[in-house]
Motif scaffolding. Structure first.
Motif, PDB file in Angstrom:
ATOM      1  N   GLU A  23      54.029  35.212  30.974  1.00  0.00           N
ATOM      2  CA  GLU A  23      55.376  35.342  30.399  1.00  0.00           C
ATOM      3  C   GLU A  23      55.323  36.011  29.030  1.00  0.00           C
ATOM      4  N   GLU A  24      54.359  35.605  28.224  1.00  0.00           N
ATOM      5  CA  GLU A  24      54.240  36.198  26.896  1.00  0.00           C
ATOM      6  C   GLU A  24      53.795  37.654  26.976  1.00  0.00           C
ATOM      7  N   ALA A  25      52.929  37.961  27.936  1.00  0.00           N
ATOM      8  CA  ALA A  25      52.493  39.353  28.120  1.00  0.00           C
ATOM      9  C   ALA A  25      53.663  40.235  28.531  1.00  0.00           C
ATOM     10  N   LYS A  26      54.551  39.697  29.386  1.00  0.00           N
ATOM     11  CA  LYS A  26      55.747  40.447  29.781  1.00  0.00           C
ATOM     12  C   LYS A  26      56.635  40.754  28.586  1.00  0.00           C
ATOM     13  N   ASN A  27      56.595  39.872  27.585  1.00  0.00           N
ATOM     14  CA  ASN A  27      57.375  40.074  26.365  1.00  0.00           C
ATOM     15  C   ASN A  27      56.611  40.908  25.338  1.00  0.00           C
ATOM     16  N   ASN A  28      55.522  41.553  25.825  1.00  0.00           N
ATOM     17  CA  ASN A  28      54.695  42.438  24.992  1.00  0.00           C
ATOM     18  C   ASN A  28      54.016  41.724  23.828  1.00  0.00           C
ATOM     19  N   ASP A  29      53.681  40.451  24.054  1.00  0.00           N
ATOM     20  CA  ASP A  29      52.863  39.746  23.072  1.00  0.00           C
ATOM     21  C   ASP A  29      51.431  40.294  23.184  1.00  0.00           C
ATOM     22  N   ILE A  30      50.969  40.946  22.123  1.00  0.00           N
ATOM     23  CA  ILE A  30      49.662  41.613  22.154  1.00  0.00           C
ATOM     24  C   ILE A  30      48.534  40.613  22.378  1.00  0.00           C
ATOM     25  N   LEU A  31      48.629  39.431  21.755  1.00  0.00           N
ATOM     26  CA  LEU A  31      47.572  38.426  21.914  1.00  0.00           C
ATOM     27  C   LEU A  31      47.491  37.935  23.354  1.00  0.00           C
ATOM     28  N   ALA A  32      48.642  37.769  24.011  1.00  0.00           N
ATOM     29  CA  ALA A  32      48.656  37.339  25.407  1.00  0.00           C
ATOM     30  C   ALA A  32      48.062  38.408  26.307  1.00  0.00           C
ATOM     31  N   LYS A  33      48.433  39.656  26.067  1.00  0.00           N
ATOM     32  CA  LYS A  33      47.910  40.759  26.873  1.00  0.00           C
ATOM     33  C   LYS A  33      46.393  40.881  26.691  1.00  0.00           C
ATOM     34  N   GLU A  34      45.939  40.698  25.457  1.00  0.00           N
ATOM     35  CA  GLU A  34      44.495  40.754  25.192  1.00  0.00           C
ATOM     36  C   GLU A  34      43.773  39.602  25.880  1.00  0.00           C
ATOM     37  N   TYR A  35      44.389  38.426  25.885  1.00  0.00           N
ATOM     38  CA  TYR A  35      43.737  37.265  26.503  1.00  0.00           C
ATOM     39  C   TYR A  35      43.589  37.463  28.011  1.00  0.00           C
ATOM     40  N   LEU A  36      44.631  37.970  28.653  1.00  0.00           N
ATOM     41  CA  LEU A  36      44.549  38.242  30.088  1.00  0.00           C
ATOM     42  C   LEU A  36      43.542  39.355  30.366  1.00  0.00           C
ATOM     43  N   TYR A  37      43.505  40.344  29.504  1.00  0.00           N
ATOM     44  CA  TYR A  37      42.521  41.426  29.607  1.00  0.00           C
ATOM     45  C   TYR A  37      41.101  40.852  29.581  1.00  0.00           C
ATOM     46  N   GLU A  38      40.876  39.884  28.698  1.00  0.00           N
ATOM     47  CA  GLU A  38      39.561  39.225  28.597  1.00  0.00           C
ATOM     48  C   GLU A  38      39.216  38.476  29.881  1.00  0.00           C
ATOM     49  N   GLN A  39      40.221  37.889  30.555  1.00  0.00           N
ATOM     50  CA  GLN A  39      39.961  37.207  31.824  1.00  0.00           C
ATOM     51  C   GLN A  39      39.474  38.202  32.871  1.00  0.00           C
ATOM     52  N   GLY A  40      40.050  39.405  32.839  1.00  0.00           N
ATOM     53  CA  GLY A  40      39.597  40.451  33.744  1.00  0.00           C
ATOM     54  C   GLY A  40      38.158  40.845  33.482  1.00  0.00           C
ATOM     55  N   ILE A  41      37.773  40.899  32.221  1.00  0.00           N
ATOM     56  CA  ILE A  41      36.390  41.221  31.869  1.00  0.00           C
ATOM     57  C   ILE A  41      35.439  40.135  32.384  1.00  0.00           C
ATOM     58  N   LEU A  42      35.847  38.863  32.254  1.00  0.00           N
ATOM     59  CA  LEU A  42      35.014  37.769  32.757  1.00  0.00           C
ATOM     60  C   LEU A  42      34.776  37.903  34.264  1.00  0.00           C
ATOM     61  N   LEU A  43      35.831  38.271  34.998  1.00  0.00           N
ATOM     62  CA  LEU A  43      35.682  38.494  36.440  1.00  0.00           C
ATOM     63  C   LEU A  43      34.787  39.694  36.716  1.00  0.00           C
ATOM     64  N   ALA A  44      34.943  40.741  35.914  1.00  0.00           N
ATOM     65  CA  ALA A  44      34.160  41.960  36.116  1.00  0.00           C
ATOM     66  C   ALA A  44      32.666  41.710  35.886  1.00  0.00           C
ATOM     67  N   LYS A  45      32.335  40.915  34.885  1.00  0.00           N
ATOM     68  CA  LYS A  45      30.922  40.631  34.603  1.00  0.00           C
ATOM     69  C   LYS A  45      30.267  39.883  35.763  1.00  0.00           C
ATOM     70  N   GLN A  46      31.009  38.953  36.371  1.00  0.00           N
ATOM     71  CA  GLN A  46      30.468  38.233  37.525  1.00  0.00           C
ATOM     72  C   GLN A  46      30.355  39.162  38.738  1.00  0.00           C
ATOM     73  N   THR A  47      31.283  40.117  38.838  1.00  0.00           N
ATOM     74  CA  THR A  47      31.208  41.112  39.906  1.00  0.00           C
ATOM     75  C   THR A  47      30.003  42.022  39.690  1.00  0.00           C
ATOM     76  N   GLU A  48      29.758  42.400  38.447  1.00  0.00           N
ATOM     77  CA  GLU A  48      28.584  43.212  38.112  1.00  0.00           C
ATOM     78  C   GLU A  48      27.300  42.491  38.539  1.00  0.00           C
ATOM     79  N   ASN A  49      27.237  41.187  38.298  1.00  0.00           N
ATOM     80  CA  ASN A  49      26.066  40.408  38.712  1.00  0.00           C
ATOM     81  C   ASN A  49      25.886  40.449  40.222  1.00  0.00           C
ATOM     82  N   LEU A  50      26.995  40.345  40.948  1.00  0.00           N
ATOM     83  CA  LEU A  50      26.931  40.386  42.413  1.00  0.00           C
ATOM     84  C   LEU A  50      26.456  41.747  42.900  1.00  0.00           C
ATOM     85  N   ILE A  51      26.970  42.809  42.304  1.00  0.00           N
ATOM     86  CA  ILE A  51      26.561  44.166  42.688  1.00  0.00           C
ATOM     87  C   ILE A  51      25.067  44.346  42.490  1.00  0.00           C
TER      88      ILE A  51
END
Length: 304
Positions: free
Chosen positions: A213-241
């Motif tokens: 909800e906060e990201a939809k309202n263009n809260d930069i901190l919220a968008k950055e936090y969700l972006y970081e969650q994507g990185i966490l998923l990507a690192k685990q995907t990198e390990n699998l690859i």
């Protein structure tokens, strides 16, 4: 008589059954309670059977059932499913295959002839599953008590732990943290005890909507936090690859409520991290419902 396949997607909330014909059409559906041994240890297969009976009762044509294939969540809670497999085979007089839902989710991205692929599932929890020929592997999927980085639950849990750490170190909360405390009426940090010990994992995970909800309202901190969650998923995907030695342009699907529902910042973090590592993947963002993956396995008749 036409051939048919009984396919099951058994999750932590519901068991979904569908009867497919040879062309991949769904002839009927059925539903029941959770078919996950991790949720309903003694009755999971009974709930699945109820879903099957509902689907058969809804069937409006005669069909020859070839096999039963199940994608079951929380299968690791069982040491063996031989008793349940025997139950279904004796009752329906056809072969029965009971598989982890991570494998059936993979085949909602891959067709039955593909030998390489990855599925990233991020909802309340996470699991990242891959296949390279006969070899399969999974990263994540440890459960919330151990580690589920990049999940809806973990995003809330880790955010709150960071607030606790700031409180104990007498550091100021940022604006996003202050908004979270205000939204959920937390005036005393000790209220986190009540929040986490008086609510289920699913109820905690639902609070992750705050970041969306906060990201939809263009809260930069919220968008950055969700972006970081994507990185966490990507690192685990990198390990699998690396674990499976998967080649460039391997097909990958991203699924689960945390990613699929307003998850553009998560996906952006995921893709940009892997791009920075020069890991090139073939993204399939149009994967079918998980029952389609079960059908593809049922049609194939075996897992190589």
């Amino acid at each position: 008589m036409d051939r048919g396949y009984i396919c099951i997607d058994a999750g932590g909330t519901t068991s979904k059954a569908a009867i497919f014909d040879d062309n991949g059409n769904i002839l009927s559906r059925g539903k029941s309670l959770s078919g996950s041994p991790a949720v309903s240890f003694d009755k999971w297969y009974i709930h699945i059977d109820e879903a099957i009976e509902n689907a058969l009762n809804n069937l409006e044509c005669k069909i020859e059932i070839v096999n039963i294939v199940m994608g079951v969540s929380g299968l690791s809670a069982k040491e063996s499913t031989s008793t349940e497999k025997e139950y279904f085979e004796n009752k329906y007089k056809v072969p029965c295959l009971i598989l982890s839902d991570t494998l059936t989710a993979l085949y909602s991205v891959l067709n039955e002839h593909e030998e390489r692929g990855i599925i990233v599932i991020s909802g309340t929890g996470i699991a990242i599953f891959g296949k390279n020929g006969a070899q399969t592997a999974m990263t994540g999927g440890w459960g919330h008590i151990i580690r589920e980085l990049g999940s809806a639950y973990s995003s809330v849990h880790d955010f709150c732990v960071n607030i606790i750490n700031k409180y104990e170190n007498q550091r100021e909360f940022n604006k996003l943290e202050q908004k979270f405390l205000e939204k959920y009426d937390i005036s005393n940090i000790r209220q986190f005890n009540h929040l986490f010990y008086n609510n289920t994992k699913d109820e905690i995970a639902k609070l992750s909507v705050f970041f969306k909800e906060e990201a939809k309202n263009n809260d930069i901190l919220a968008k950055e936090y969700l972006y970081e969650q994507g990185i966490l998923l990507a690192k685990q995907t990198e390990n699998l690859i690396n674990l499976l030695k998967l080649p460039p342009n391997t097909t990958i699907g991203l699924t689960g409520g945390f990613i699929e529902i307003d998850g553009e910042d998560i996906i952006r973090g995921f893709k940009e991290y892997l791009d920075s590592k020069h890991i090139i993947l073939n993204y399939n963002m149009e994967q079918k419902e998980q029952l389609i993956g079960v059908y593809r396995i049922a049609k194939k008749g075996e897992i190589c």
